[in-house]
Write an enzyme that holds these catalytic residues in place. Structure first.
Site, mmCIF file in Angstrom:
data_model
loop_
_atom_site.group_PDB
_atom_site.id
_atom_site.type_symbol
_atom_site.label_atom_id
_atom_site.label_comp_id
_atom_site.label_asym_id
_atom_site.label_seq_id
_atom_site.Cartn_x
_atom_site.Cartn_y
_atom_site.Cartn_z
ATOM 1 N N GLY A 92 -30.749 11.070 -0.118
ATOM 2 C CA GLY A 92 -29.895 10.558 1.176
ATOM 3 C C GLY A 92 -31.026 10.258 2.149
ATOM 4 O O GLY A 92 -32.176 10.580 1.754
ATOM 5 N N ARG A 95 -35.499 11.361 6.206
ATOM 6 C CA ARG A 95 -36.553 11.354 7.076
ATOM 7 C C ARG A 95 -36.145 9.981 8.113
ATOM 8 O O ARG A 95 -37.132 9.411 8.925
ATOM 9 C CB ARG A 95 -37.965 11.430 6.902
ATOM 10 C CG ARG A 95 -38.286 10.275 6.141
ATOM 11 C CD ARG A 95 -39.869 10.594 5.886
ATOM 12 N NE ARG A 95 -40.366 9.523 5.024
ATOM 13 C CZ ARG A 95 -41.714 8.931 4.449
ATOM 14 N NH1 ARG A 95 -42.539 9.814 5.357
ATOM 15 N NH2 ARG A 95 -42.073 8.297 3.422
ATOM 16 N N LYS A 115 -37.699 5.348 10.243
ATOM 17 C CA LYS A 115 -38.630 6.302 9.213
ATOM 18 C C LYS A 115 -39.340 7.055 9.894
ATOM 19 O O LYS A 115 -40.308 6.687 10.909
ATOM 20 C CB LYS A 115 -39.212 5.193 8.138
ATOM 21 C CG LYS A 115 -40.004 6.025 7.129
ATOM 22 C CD LYS A 115 -40.726 4.795 6.222
ATOM 23 C CE LYS A 115 -41.322 5.391 5.078
ATOM 24 N NZ LYS A 115 -42.008 4.430 4.283
ATOM 25 N N ASP A 127 -40.567 17.412 6.362
ATOM 26 C CA ASP A 127 -40.598 17.726 7.686
ATOM 27 C C ASP A 127 -39.805 16.488 8.457
ATOM 28 O O ASP A 127 -39.780 16.541 9.660
ATOM 29 C CB ASP A 127 -41.965 17.799 8.395
ATOM 30 C CG ASP A 127 -43.012 16.746 8.143
ATOM 31 O OD1 ASP A 127 -42.458 15.678 7.338
ATOM 32 O OD2 ASP A 127 -44.077 16.784 8.127
ATOM 33 N N ARG A 181 -36.979 -0.119 11.437
ATOM 34 C CA ARG A 181 -37.009 -1.399 10.697
ATOM 35 C C ARG A 181 -35.917 -2.172 11.154
ATOM 36 O O ARG A 181 -34.798 -1.776 11.566
ATOM 37 C CB ARG A 181 -36.895 -0.923 9.260
ATOM 38 C CG ARG A 181 -37.836 -0.209 8.514
ATOM 39 C CD ARG A 181 -37.291 0.170 7.378
ATOM 40 N NE ARG A 181 -38.625 0.804 6.351
ATOM 41 C CZ ARG A 181 -38.134 1.972 5.621
ATOM 42 N NH1 ARG A 181 -36.899 2.524 5.596
ATOM 43 N NH2 ARG A 181 -39.135 2.236 4.850
ATOM 44 N N ARG A 188 -27.449 0.670 -0.333
ATOM 45 C CA ARG A 188 -28.262 0.778 -1.278
ATOM 46 C C ARG A 188 -27.311 0.836 -2.784
ATOM 47 O O ARG A 188 -26.202 1.575 -2.432
ATOM 48 C CB ARG A 188 -29.263 1.971 -1.328
ATOM 49 C CG ARG A 188 -30.001 2.218 -0.274
ATOM 50 C CD ARG A 188 -30.673 3.483 -0.011
ATOM 51 N NE ARG A 188 -31.263 3.911 1.477
ATOM 52 C CZ ARG A 188 -32.708 4.013 1.579
ATOM 53 N NH1 ARG A 188 -33.193 3.916 0.499
ATOM 54 N NH2 ARG A 188 -33.098 4.241 2.537
ATOM 55 N N ASP A 258 -32.228 3.942 -5.354
ATOM 56 C CA ASP A 258 -31.977 4.123 -3.879
ATOM 57 C C ASP A 258 -33.000 2.944 -3.127
ATOM 58 O O ASP A 258 -32.895 3.240 -1.895
ATOM 59 C CB ASP A 258 -32.230 5.480 -3.806
ATOM 60 C CG ASP A 258 -33.431 6.086 -4.083
ATOM 61 O OD1 ASP A 258 -33.758 6.257 -5.317
ATOM 62 O OD2 ASP A 258 -34.382 6.481 -3.086
ATOM 63 N N ASP A 268 -38.462 -0.491 2.335
ATOM 64 C CA ASP A 268 -38.913 0.909 2.016
ATOM 65 C C ASP A 268 -40.536 0.804 1.137
ATOM 66 O O ASP A 268 -40.656 1.056 0.142
ATOM 67 C CB ASP A 268 -37.895 1.618 1.189
ATOM 68 C CG ASP A 268 -38.441 3.318 1.342
ATOM 69 O OD1 ASP A 268 -39.124 3.504 2.318
ATOM 70 O OD2 ASP A 268 -37.493 4.128 0.729
#
Length: 477
Positions: A92, A95, A115, A127, A181, A188, A258, A268
């Site tokens: 999912g 980040r 992102k 993280d 973005r 997706r 995805d 991406d």
């Protein structure tokens, strides 16, 4: 905000009626620093955000204060996906999140997503951060692809955030950033896969209706969700995207389910690369050891992913009808390849033989190892560039016998707007390129002495190429 700023938060309402929300409410990370490194004024103007001061820009795209009349809290979208052909239900937005939705000057619904904005319920052991180098690379990819006519998400903002990150694929500690973005849909293929996995037929039907209403309004029919029409449109848009990647000499690198969306927009950017030559086996990701997502297998990957989407739609439509629809991909792809390559060559298509010309052209490029971008630079507008090609750094390639018949066919096509050759860009000895060594050379002075001049010069060069070619990828809805 400018008068053309129009918020439209339709995704936040999706799922309310069937108890199947497609997201989790999340909080953005609190960063120790906010250094504005990039703002996309061209696209900010198109969505009514160009008049923001730098301070206001940082508040919205670094601290994520809500935009007026927009989402009051970010949404981490839920989805599953096949990753290198293995199904993973534990992914999912890990980040990133959906920060805002708004309309552009073509009345398209666009999303502002992030992102590197912090951890979410789907971060797993990550993280939730983005390296500064990763943000720089995404800007370079999207700017270059847009200039080459690829329908791509836009890098909207990059802010350095003052944290030291540990990464296995970069010298660490490395600098951190948060990217925003501008995208034409966050839906997706994996969003549908999650709902199918959970056997939520009502939610799938509602999501199809949402996509038709906001991305394919021509399919809207009262009382009919038009599943096959929707699937057909997604197949056609995906075929067009892969063809545009091929014509740009681009390798995405990670074509998991995805990482493809319903509008056929490229997004991406992780281990992407531009191919130096037309090498079918050229890969972008060091971990793609079998070449699953290599340059020459991107169409195969697109078709495979579409098959998985079709499987997720099987609860809504006849399986035989879905399978028959999937078979349209090859025809759509042939048409899209001819369209994309003829646009890159600045030539007018004439008919069914155009695809055969593209196949032969690519075969010649593959066999000779001709530098990919140089060839399109040399032969842009065909017959109008004969003298330019004769003075190219690789002119000897065009004098060889194996190019003779191909050249004869090339010169028969009518140039489109050959006045574009008068641009300063075409007075250069060679094209603007974005090979991996150049990307590293742009990053090195940033990493070593915070020198952004090479990055800025490259963006200026890309802008010159974009203005010269005048490819209008934004026309695609």
């Amino acid at each position: 905000m400018a008068e053309n700023y129009r918020a439209d938060t339709v995704f936040a309402r999706l799922g309310d009626e069937n108890g199947a929300p497609h997201y989790d409410l999340v909080e953005p990370a609190e960063f120790p620093e906010h250094i504005l490194r990039y703002r996309n004024q061209r696209w900010a103007a198109r969505v009514g955000l160009a008049s923001l001061s730098d301070d206001a820009w940082i508040r919205h795209f670094g601290r994520f204060e809500p935009l007026p009349d927009n989402l009051t809290q970010p949404l981490a979208i839920r989805y599953h996906g096949h990753q290198f052909r293995t199904y993973n239900p534990d992914i999912g937005d890990g980040r990133g999140f959906l920060y805002a939705q708004l309309r552009d000057d073509q009345d398209r619904l666009l999303d502002l997503g992030t992102k590197g904005s912090g951890q979410t319920p789907y971060s797993r052991f990550g993280d939730g951060r983005l390296t500064l180098k990763g943000g720089v690379r995404e800007i370079l990819a999207t700017e270059m692809l847009e200039a080459l006519g690829v329908y791509t998400s836009k890098s909207f903002s990059l802010i350095e955030t003052g944290e030291a990150l540990q990464r296995q694929d970069e010298p660490s500690p490395t600098r951190s950033s948060v990217l925003v973005r501008l995208s034409h849909s966050h839906v997706r293929f994996g969003v549908f896969q999650r709902l199918a996995f959970e056997k939520n037929e009502n939610a799938i039907a509602a999501l199809i209706d949402y996509c038709i209403e906001n991305y394919f309004p021509a399919l809207s029919t009262p009382g009919d969700s038009n599943v096959i029409g929707f699937y057909t449109s997604v197949i056609q848009h995906t075929a067009r995207l892969v063809a545009q990647w091929m014509a740009a000499g681009f390798v995405h690198g990670v074509l998991n389910t995805d990482n493809m969306n319903v509008t056929g927009e490229s997004f991406d950017y992780g281990p992407w690369r531009f191919a130096p030559t037309a090498d079918p086996g050229f890969t972008a990701a060091y971990f793609d050891q079998t070449g699953l997502y290599s340059f020459g297998r991107q169409a195969e990957a697109g078709a495979w992913n579409l098959a998985q989407l079709g499987g997720a739609l099987a609860q809504q439509a006849d399986v035989d009808a879905l399978n028959k629809t999937l078979q349209l991909f090859s025809g759509f792809y042939e048409t899209a390849m001819a369209d994309a390559y003829f646009e890159r060559l600045g030539l007018k298509r004439t008919g069914a033989d155009d695809f055969k010309f593209v196949v032969d052209f690519l075969k010649w490029m593959t066999e000779t190892g001709a530098p990919y971008e140089q060839v399109f630079f040399d032969w842009f507008c065909g017959a109008a560039s004969v003298d330019r090609a004769d003075h190219s750094a690789v002119a000897e390639l065009y004098q060889q016998e194996k190019f003779a018949s191909l050249k004869s066919r090339l010169l028969q096509y009518t140039p489109i707007n050959p006045e574009r050759l008068e641009s300063r860009y075409f007075q250069n000895a060679g094209p603007c390129t974005m090979l991996i060594d150049e990307v590293e050379a742009i990053w090195a002075p940033i990493a070593e002495k915070d020198d952004w001049s090479a990055f800025e010069r490259k963006l200026e060069a890309i802008a010159g190429m974009r203005d010269a070619y005048q490819f209008n990828a934004s026309r695609y809805a």
